[in-house]
Scaffold this motif. Structure first.
Motif: not given
Length: 306
Positions: A71-75, A78, A87, A89, A91-92, A248
């Motif tokens: 998650e931290e990378h995605v946030e 992006r 993130v 939704e 993705w979950y 990131e």
């Protein structure tokens, strides 16, 4: 056990790393053939000193699926690539992945040729699982999903990709560590391994692999759903958080700090229980200019269809 591919006396072979020597497989079996047959069904020949061989990418996979499990990378990324926050939704819902190029695999010590036009060059620190027979995981290796962020940003505006922002190079190595050897690191289904990345000897990121949102077993099961995963296929974890890539950090800081990679930079990825994967960045050869796009004349097209 550590499985290596290497060049010695002008020949490419695969074998087992035992201390300071490499023992080639009998019948010159490839890494893929060993994965398919199982280690219990193959033997090795007398070894040669590790110092006398040139390590190669441990495997030439038929396919490479790269997930995005942190998650931290995605946030962070992006925000850097397309300016979005948070993130998605979706993705979950499931462990999303994309296919990258299995024909552009580099190994330890190789120079990595970036598209020469790219000025936002980046590494990505990942661990890759190597699929075994019958839906099992054979082992793990370090995976660097090199990224040309400027090309990636343009491509993803079309809601498709990344493509040329990624497919020029991926690194695997320095060897495959069999799954049984990493079992002592397992915690609540995840591998609790420290992962770090440095550029020219300066650490820029560090995270635990166990911060993944899904286990490798879940990602493998999802990849096989309504599809086919073969022994030797590679599944990347996705980039770890807390500086697992430069983008990131750029997204979080609002500036390219640390700066993008440049020619001559040396990137070292280190994963506990596996080892180090080191590569140097260079510029590849420039391609020929593309022919101009043909823009559609909508009115003319409608008239011709009538």
């Amino acid at each position: 056990m550590r499985i290596v591919s290497y060049r010695h006396d002008g020949r490419e072979k695969s074998g087992i790393l035992a201390g300071d020597e490499v023992r080639p497989f009998v019948d010159d079996l490839s890494t893929l053939q060993v994965i398919e047959r199982g280690l219990d069904n193959v033997g090795t020949k007398p070894g040669v000193p590790l110092a006398a061989v040139r390590l190669l990418a441990p495997l030439r996979p038929a396919s490479v699926r790269d997930f995005v499990a942190f998650e931290e990378h995605v946030e962070g990324v992006r925000r850097s690539v397309d300016g979005s926050a948070g993130v998605p939704e979706a993705w979950y819902d499931a462990p999303t992945f994309y296919f990258t190029n299995p024909h552009a695999i580099y190994g330890p010590g190789d120079d990595i040729p970036f598209p020469p036009a790219s000025v936002a060059r980046d590494f990505e620190l990942e661990v890759a699982a190597v699929a075994g027979p019958g839906g099992t995981i054979f082992g793990y290796t370090i995976f660097n999903d090199w990224s040309a962020r400027d090309l990636q940003s343009r491509e993803m505006r079309v809601s498709l990709g990344p493509a040329k922002g990624k497919d020029f190079a991926s690194s695997l190595g320095p060897w495959i560590v069999t799954a049984d050897e990493l079992e002592p690191y397992r915690k609540d289904g995840f591998l609790d391994l420290w992962c770090s990345a440095s550029v020219n000897g300066v650490e820029v990121g560090r995270d635990l692999l166990s911060n993944m949102g899904w286990t490798f077993e879940t990602m493998l099961a999802y990849a096989a759903r309504d599809s086919v995963v073969k022994p030797g296929d590679v599944l990347g974890s996705g980039t770890v958080g807390n500086g697992g890539c430069l983008a990131e950090l750029w997204g979080r800081r609002g500036a390219q700090d640390p700066p993008p990679l440049k020619d001559g930079d040396e990137v070292t990825l280190t994963v506990e229980g596996i080892g180090n994967l080191v590569n140097r960045v260079i510029s590849g050869q420039a391609g020929r200019p593309l022919a101009a796009v043909r823009r559609r004349d909508a009115a003319k097209a409608r008239a011709e269809r009538q």
